[in-house]
Each structure stands twice: as C-alpha cells, then as structure tokens.
Design an enzyme around this catalytic site. Sequence first.
Site, PDB file in Angstrom:
ATOM      1  N   LYS A   1      23.769  52.941 -62.660  1.00  8.84           N
ATOM      2  CA  LYS A   1      23.831  53.869 -61.554  1.00  8.84           C
ATOM      3  C   LYS A   1      22.027  53.945 -61.230  1.00  8.84           C
ATOM      4  O   LYS A   1      22.023  53.522 -59.749  1.00  8.84           O
ATOM      5  CB  LYS A   1      23.965  55.343 -62.331  1.00  8.84           C
ATOM      6  CG  LYS A   1      25.569  55.626 -62.105  1.00  8.84           C
ATOM      7  CD  LYS A   1      25.220  56.881 -63.045  1.00  8.84           C
ATOM      8  CE  LYS A   1      26.664  57.652 -63.663  1.00  8.84           C
ATOM      9  NZ  LYS A   1      27.559  58.325 -64.537  1.00  8.84           N
TER      10      LYS A   1
ATOM     11  N   ASP B   1      26.326  65.172 -60.044  1.00 15.72           N
ATOM     12  CA  ASP B   1      27.532  65.404 -60.601  1.00 15.72           C
ATOM     13  C   ASP B   1      28.820  66.418 -60.315  1.00 15.72           C
ATOM     14  O   ASP B   1      30.100  66.246 -59.976  1.00 15.72           O
ATOM     15  CB  ASP B   1      27.328  65.542 -61.948  1.00 15.72           C
ATOM     16  CG  ASP B   1      27.725  63.778 -62.529  1.00 15.72           C
ATOM     17  OD1 ASP B   1      28.211  62.725 -61.815  1.00 15.72           O
ATOM     18  OD2 ASP B   1      26.951  63.358 -63.905  1.00 15.72           O
TER      19      ASP B   1
ATOM     20  N   GLN C   1      24.327  61.879 -68.725  1.00 15.25           N
ATOM     21  CA  GLN C   1      25.670  61.442 -69.000  1.00 15.25           C
ATOM     22  C   GLN C   1      26.525  61.797 -70.142  1.00 15.25           C
ATOM     23  O   GLN C   1      25.761  62.207 -70.800  1.00 15.25           O
ATOM     24  CB  GLN C   1      25.458  60.500 -69.263  1.00 15.25           C
ATOM     25  CG  GLN C   1      25.910  59.322 -69.813  1.00 15.25           C
ATOM     26  CD  GLN C   1      26.788  58.704 -67.731  1.00 15.25           C
ATOM     27  OE1 GLN C   1      26.210  58.788 -66.944  1.00 15.25           O
ATOM     28  NE2 GLN C   1      28.249  57.957 -67.959  1.00 15.25           N
TER      29      GLN C   1
END
Length: 292
Positions: free
Chosen positions: A54, A121, A98
């Site tokens: 990412k 997200d 994460q």
Amino acid sequence: MSKAKILSGKDTALSVYNELNKRIVLLADKGIRPGLCVILIGDDPASQIYVRTKTKKLKSLGLLSEAIFLSRDVSEKKIIKIINDLNNDTQYHGILVQLPLPDHINSQNIINAINPEKDVDGFHPENAGWLAIGKPRFIPCTPKGIMRILDDYDIDLSGKNIVVIGRSNIVGRPISILTSLNVKGANGTCTICHSRTKNLEHYTMNADVVITAIGIPNYLTGDMIKDEAVIIDVGINRVDADNDKGYQIIGDADWSSVIDKVSAITPVPGGVGPMTIAMLVENTIEAAENFG
Ligand code: NAP
C-alpha cells in the site's frame, strides 16, 4: 477451451490510476498533496506485505505515504494517542490501522478513535452507517473495488440474484449493501451466507453472481453454481506449492471445476486484490478533495 471472461482487477486498476493521476494534478494545483499514514501493530508477515504494498503504491503516485510500526505488546492507550495525533496532523488526509489486531486490543475502540473524515478504510461506525442508509462517504476498499470491476466489465446487477458468502465488516457485509443499493449498476437481490447457513448450495445454485469472501481454499466448487454464473473471488489463501517460494496464493473458488461453467470470474491473484489498493488510493484522494 473455457469461454469464461477473466475479470482482471489489474487492468481495471490501471484505468483507475489514469483517472486518479488527473485528480492528483488538480489537487497539486491547489497546493494539496494527499497523505496517508498506516499503522501496523505486530509482525504478522502477511500484514507487513500488505502495508508495504500500500505505502509503495501511494509513493509511486507522488502521494505522502508513511507507516508507523508498533510492537505487538503496545497498549491500546498508546495506539489511541498516536491516532489522536494523526487526527490533528493536517498533512495526513487518511489514517489506516492494518487489521487484524493482537487479542489484547479492542479493534472497535481503535476504529472509533479515527476521525471519520480520515477513515479511508470506511470501517468507522459513522461511515458504515452512511453506507447502510445508501449515502456512502468512504466505502471500504475491497467491496468498492468489486463494484468497480463489475462496472468496468459492464456486469449490471439490476434484478440479478447475488449471493455473498462471508459477513465480515470488511468485505461481506458492505458488499451485500452495495449490491442491493438503489443506484446504477446495483439493484441486485442479495442474500448473505455465513458459517451457520444451512444448505449453502441451495443459495449458490440460484445465484447469478456469487461473491465469496471466506478464506477457505477451493471451497466453492463447480457443482455449487449454476451455468453462466459470475464469480467474484475475494479469498486470499496461501497453500503449499512445488515452486521456488514453496507456496502459492489461491482463492476460495476451485478454479478447475468452475472455469468451464462460469461466464466470468476474477482470478486470484490479479482480481480483487489490486482493486483494493486502487480504492485505498482513491479514498485517500477523496479525503484530500473533500476535507483537505
Ligand atoms: P473473516 O472476517 O474471517 O470472515 C470470513 C467469513 O466467512 C465469516 O463471515 C464466516 O462466517 C464465513 N465463513 C467461514 N467459513 C464458512 C463456511 N464454511 N461457509 C460459509 N461461510 C463461512 O474474513 P474476511 O476478512 O472477510 O476475509 C475473507 C477472505 O478474503 C480472506 O481470505 C481474506 O484474506 C480475503 N480478503 C481479501 C482481500 C483482497 O483485497 N482481495 C481483502 C480482504 C480480505 P461467520 O461469520 O459465521 O464466522
């Protein structure tokens, strides 16, 4: 030979980046450089690869992209303090923690601490709520990527029977909402299945589109789907293989038994995965455009 259309997320992602590059230039004209900070807790090898992929992608597009690595035994309080600092740091438009997190940390507390306007997200309850009422702000990256692949390949869900296998807040739940929204390309009739579903085949056999997000290799077999079905395979499963790495990544669908039956399918790798990254970049740019 199979007549199935291979839905390449890699190709769709390339066209997404072409569009995003234009938006990055427009933001640069206004003196804004989109920025994302990723927090990784612990040393899980798969998570480390995801974070590296990412951050590398954002950097390659000229965006600000940082990662904060914290040890596995870090306290919840310390993580929330770091998130609060990032919430107030104007150079970061997006914050991503994460998942999964170590057991001693309450994931929901961590997600709740992120400023919803930086929640690229889309997991914050405020953003999940906007999606649930059909007015999405940040859409979680994997489901958003699935909808974009379907759109790119002109697969309209209107009136179709969609079966989603898996009900996680990251994939299954949001894609079940997106496929059934009253918007162009959606309007599907969606059934969401999970580990307690009885007689799963009963649902999958009637599905025009099966979206599988369970994480069990080769679970969805040809005898579970109808002819000409579309399969979106979200699963990422590492299995032993006789190659240099000693493993390979495969999906939830049993490729050899479904490929002659489906009309279209996303490959693993090269399907949903690249679109998840592309949508993270898009959400970070959206955050900079809307709240920068
Ligand atoms: P998760 O949180 O573990 O959820 C798995 C879901 O599958 C659960 O809802 C579970 O049901 C259901 N399930 C498990 N076994 C089942 C069975 N035998 N029959 C029916 N349903 C079953 O996983 P996730 O985070 O959603 O991820 C799912 C998969 O997608 C994983 O392989 C993950 O690596 C992959 N993934 C890929 C991407 C990408 O970019 N390609 C992104 C995210 C995730 P219960 O709720 O009843 O337990």
